[in-house]
Design a protein around this motif. Structure first.
Motif, mmCIF file in Angstrom:
data_model
loop_
_atom_site.group_PDB
_atom_site.id
_atom_site.type_symbol
_atom_site.label_atom_id
_atom_site.label_comp_id
_atom_site.label_asym_id
_atom_site.label_seq_id
_atom_site.Cartn_x
_atom_site.Cartn_y
_atom_site.Cartn_z
ATOM 1 N N SER A 107 -6.525 -13.459 -13.663
ATOM 2 C CA SER A 107 -7.672 -12.848 -14.400
ATOM 3 C C SER A 107 -7.914 -11.531 -13.500
ATOM 4 C CB SER A 107 -8.892 -13.703 -14.515
ATOM 5 O OG SER A 107 -8.232 -14.620 -15.603
ATOM 6 N N ALA A 108 -8.143 -11.704 -12.251
ATOM 7 C CA ALA A 108 -8.658 -10.475 -11.510
ATOM 8 C C ALA A 108 -7.981 -9.149 -11.516
ATOM 9 C CB ALA A 108 -8.893 -11.092 -10.093
ATOM 10 N N THR A 109 -6.440 -9.382 -11.778
ATOM 11 C CA THR A 109 -5.654 -8.405 -11.916
ATOM 12 C C THR A 109 -6.194 -7.355 -12.997
ATOM 13 O OG1 THR A 109 -4.159 -9.376 -13.452
ATOM 14 C CG2 THR A 109 -3.425 -9.519 -11.222
ATOM 15 N N ASN A 110 -6.834 -7.748 -14.056
ATOM 16 C CA ASN A 110 -7.423 -6.925 -15.075
ATOM 17 C C ASN A 110 -8.832 -6.181 -14.638
ATOM 18 O OD1 ASN A 110 -5.509 -7.651 -16.992
ATOM 19 N ND2 ASN A 110 -6.555 -9.759 -17.241
ATOM 20 N N PHE A 111 -9.437 -6.493 -13.563
ATOM 21 C CA PHE A 111 -10.471 -5.982 -13.346
ATOM 22 C C PHE A 111 -10.293 -5.073 -11.769
ATOM 23 C CE2 PHE A 111 -11.658 -10.060 -15.334
ATOM 24 C CZ PHE A 111 -12.332 -9.598 -16.202
ATOM 25 N N VAL A 112 -9.568 -5.349 -11.028
ATOM 26 C CA VAL A 112 -9.585 -4.604 -9.605
ATOM 27 C C VAL A 112 -9.402 -3.006 -9.817
ATOM 28 C CG1 VAL A 112 -7.051 -4.947 -9.256
ATOM 29 C CG2 VAL A 112 -8.579 -5.000 -7.408
ATOM 30 N N ASP A 113 -8.537 -2.599 -10.677
ATOM 31 C CA ASP A 113 -8.507 -1.119 -10.863
ATOM 32 C C ASP A 113 -9.458 -0.809 -12.002
ATOM 33 O OD1 ASP A 113 -6.792 -0.557 -9.088
ATOM 34 O OD2 ASP A 113 -4.902 -1.355 -10.082
ATOM 35 N N LYS A 114 -10.296 -1.592 -12.618
ATOM 36 C CA LYS A 114 -11.182 -1.124 -13.510
ATOM 37 C C LYS A 114 -12.675 -1.169 -13.244
ATOM 38 C CE LYS A 114 -8.484 -2.717 -17.643
ATOM 39 N NZ LYS A 114 -8.295 -3.591 -18.726
ATOM 40 N N LEU A 115 -13.045 -2.382 -12.535
ATOM 41 C CA LEU A 115 -14.449 -2.504 -11.993
ATOM 42 C C LEU A 115 -14.521 -1.702 -10.611
ATOM 43 C CD1 LEU A 115 -15.213 -6.071 -13.053
ATOM 44 C CD2 LEU A 115 -15.930 -3.905 -14.387
ATOM 45 N N GLY A 116 -13.319 -2.094 -9.911
ATOM 46 C CA GLY A 116 -13.527 -1.340 -8.604
ATOM 47 C C GLY A 116 -13.481 -2.637 -7.557
ATOM 48 N N ARG A 117 -13.247 -2.071 -6.253
ATOM 49 C CA ARG A 117 -13.124 -2.784 -5.069
ATOM 50 C C ARG A 117 -14.519 -3.428 -4.908
ATOM 51 N NH1 ARG A 117 -8.452 -0.650 -6.887
ATOM 52 N NH2 ARG A 117 -7.190 0.175 -5.096
ATOM 53 N N LYS A 118 -15.763 -2.621 -4.585
ATOM 54 C CA LYS A 118 -16.844 -2.916 -4.102
ATOM 55 C C LYS A 118 -17.783 -3.909 -4.824
ATOM 56 C CE LYS A 118 -20.850 -0.556 -1.974
ATOM 57 N NZ LYS A 118 -21.066 0.865 -1.811
ATOM 58 N N GLY A 124 0.871 -1.185 0.018
ATOM 59 C CA GLY A 124 -0.076 0.010 -0.093
ATOM 60 C C GLY A 124 0.554 1.292 -0.055
ATOM 61 N N GLU A 125 2.018 1.155 0.691
ATOM 62 C CA GLU A 125 2.797 2.342 0.597
ATOM 63 C C GLU A 125 4.051 2.634 -0.591
ATOM 64 O OE1 GLU A 125 2.479 2.845 5.677
ATOM 65 O OE2 GLU A 125 4.540 2.108 4.646
ATOM 66 N N VAL A 126 4.219 1.623 -1.062
ATOM 67 C CA VAL A 126 5.224 1.688 -2.313
ATOM 68 C C VAL A 126 4.628 1.986 -3.564
ATOM 69 C CG1 VAL A 126 7.012 0.352 -0.952
ATOM 70 C CG2 VAL A 126 5.646 -0.891 -2.751
ATOM 71 N N ALA A 127 3.404 1.408 -3.792
ATOM 72 C CA ALA A 127 2.762 1.464 -4.937
ATOM 73 C C ALA A 127 2.090 2.701 -5.257
ATOM 74 C CB ALA A 127 1.677 0.389 -5.126
ATOM 75 N N GLN A 128 2.183 3.405 -6.423
ATOM 76 C CA GLN A 128 1.304 4.480 -6.734
ATOM 77 C C GLN A 128 -0.255 4.056 -7.190
ATOM 78 O OE1 GLN A 128 4.279 5.160 -10.110
ATOM 79 N NE2 GLN A 128 3.453 7.053 -9.904
ATOM 80 N N ALA A 129 -0.961 5.124 -6.690
ATOM 81 C CA ALA A 129 -2.466 4.796 -6.768
ATOM 82 C C ALA A 129 -3.066 4.363 -8.026
ATOM 83 C CB ALA A 129 -3.285 6.177 -6.483
ATOM 84 N N LYS A 130 -2.453 4.658 -9.172
ATOM 85 C CA LYS A 130 -2.861 3.917 -10.368
ATOM 86 C C LYS A 130 -2.471 2.355 -10.510
ATOM 87 C CE LYS A 130 -1.624 6.777 -13.550
ATOM 88 N NZ LYS A 130 -0.823 7.444 -14.677
#
Length: 489
Positions: A337-348, A166-172
């Motif tokens: 496969s989930a890596t393609n969705f987590v920053d597109k569809l969102g967490r919720k 959480g601390e080393v990664a950029q928000a994107k």
């Protein structure tokens, strides 16, 4: 203290006014006609090597799946060290889960005293010792000690890794990198099922001893979290860490934002009192505890520990070894496969889909064992159900619950209380994992295997409602923006 807090707030506002947010750094540079190309590879490398701690966690989490059928043969096979009962087998399972709660408070202290990086490195030593104890165990008590050591290691990793990522990664790319840790966990689950199914317990342990050594040899060279270094008031080291992680020397603006964010968060003492009395901290903790309860009561610990036993009891026509390996391969594919969705569809949305799918799959799994329990010839008409239902369960679990909760743990807490908060969360994880795993053995032995599956299924379906009303969307937000949401909403 109030004046200091007001000054820090003003400083933060001035910095944010200048930058807009961390997401506007590129825009800031464009206005100056400076072309800046994102370089994510240093962050990928840091997280990939750190995630070996989760790979080791996966090795121990599912070790019992191939090992228990061999140990429960009452010494009739060469691979059996000594005869054990089903109750003793369950204690081998739950001793691991219970000791996770021991590692958690230790990790909460260590990530602030020796750092996120060193705590992750430390997980390798009890993991290695546990494998060596299993390999040369003269009695079942050595198995218990080994499993306790492995559980302590998981307690350390469960706190240190989400915080580090959480601390080393950029928000994107934070969501993507958070999901990578779940992939490494799944790789560990798959590896131990493959290796453990076709080698002796001694051979399995010696082969798997390589991986904690690999963690030390690779992650040792990675940078520490710039947030941690800033908390220690080591600005120069924080800047060097950020330069390495971003692959550029143009980090001054982000460094300023990190500095002001940490100063703001550290202005309030990071005590247990602050964790419960400060509104944002309290709300984040309640959310984390609720989501950990959802994760554990979906039954994942019991299913991973007893995978081959479940297939043996179901009378599945293909071997239990092949069924468990197939299940882990599918989990790996789903996690990737989930890596393609987590920053597109969102967490919720992913969490809601995951819980609903898990609930449906578990209800069907329970129905199969209920029909078997009342004497219906399930093999004649429904032999495909046990494997199919668990495949569905693993797919939807891997694409939501398995990755999102770890991502949230690294996102929702202020820096000054993050270690304590995740420590409390991991203690709950250990307690619930113990309860869920023991419940599975007791209910299976005394009632029927359908009971724990139905309990897990009903709870998973109920969790959808909670997520819809109570879980915020953190996709694309900076850590400071997430903490502000808990303060204001």
């Amino acid at each position: 203290m109030l004046e200091k807090s007001i000054n820090i707030e003003r400083k933060l506002e001035e910095t944010l006014e200048k930058l807009g947010s961390i997401k506007t750094i590129d825009k800031f540079n464009n206005e100056k006609k400076i072309e800046v190309k994102d370089n994510y590879w240093p962050q990928y490398l840091a997280v990939f090597t750190a995630a070996l701690s989760y790979y080791n966690r996966g090795l121990h989490s599912a070790w019992t799946s191939p090992a228990l059928p061999k140990l429960l043969t009452n010494g009739t096979e060469i691979d059996s060290y000594f005869p054990i009962s089903s109750t003793e087998g369950s204690w081998i399972v739950v001793s691991y889960s219970a000791s996770i709660s021991v590692g958690a408070p230790l990790a909460a202290y260590l990530i602030h005293s020796i750092g996120r990086k060193n705590t992750i490195l430390l997980t390798a030593f009890p993991t290695l010792l546990a494998f060596l104890l299993i390999a040369f165990a003269p009695s079942i008590e050595c198995f218990y000690v080994a499993r306790i050591l492995a559980g302590i290691s998981e307690g350390l990793a469960n706190i240190a890794l989400p915080v580090y990522v959480g601390e080393v990664a950029q928000a994107k790319i934070r969501g993507f990198l958070g999901s990578i840790t779940a992939i490494f966990l799944t790789l560990g689950l798959l590896s131990v099922n493959v290796i453990g199914s076709y080698t002796t317990i001694f051979q399995t342990s010696m082969i798997l001893s390589i991986f904690p050594i690999l963690l030390i040899g690779t992650f040792y060279w990675m940078p520490e979290s710039p947030y941690y270094l800033m908390m220690k008031n080591d600005i120069n080291s924080a800047e060097q860490s950020l330069i390495k992680l971003r692959g550029t020397k143009m980090v001054q603006e982000e460094l300023k934002l990190i500095q002001v964010t940490v100063e703001k968060q550290m202005a309030n003492e990071g005590t247990f009192k602050a964790l419960f009395c400060v509104r944002s901290n309290r709300r984040a903790l309640l959310l984390a505890l609720a989501m950990e309860t959802v994760l554990q009561l979906s039954g994942i610990q019991a299913i991973l520990a007893y995978t081959q036993i479940i297939f043996i009891e179901s009378g599945e026509q293909i071997t239990s070894e092949m069924s468990s390996i197939l299940l882990m391969i599918i989990q790996l594919i789903a996690s990737i496969s989930a890596t393609n969705f987590v920053d597109k569809l969102g967490r919720k949305p992913l969490l809601m889909i995951s819980c609903a799918g898990c609930g449906i799959a578990l209800m069907f799994e329970g129905l199969y064992f209920y029909l078997q329990y009342i004497g219906y010839d399930c093999l004649h008409s429904f032999s495909w159900v046990p494997l199919s239902a668990l495949i569905l369960y693993i797919i939807v679990y891997s694409m939501g619950l398995a990755i999102i909760i770890n991502i949230l743990l690294g996102e929702i807490f202020a820096a000054n209380v993050k270690g304590k908060a995740i420590g409390i969360n991991t203690i709950l994880y250990g307690i619930l994992a113990f309860f869920v795993s023991k419940l599975f053995q007791i209910m299976t032995d005394h009632v029927g295997m359908f009971v724990p599956f139905w309990i897990y299924g009903i709870f998973s379906l109920s969790a959808v409602v909670y997520i819809y009303y109570c879980v915020p969307e953190t996709k694309g937000k900076t850590l400071d923006e997430i903490v502000e949401w808990f303060e204001k909403s």
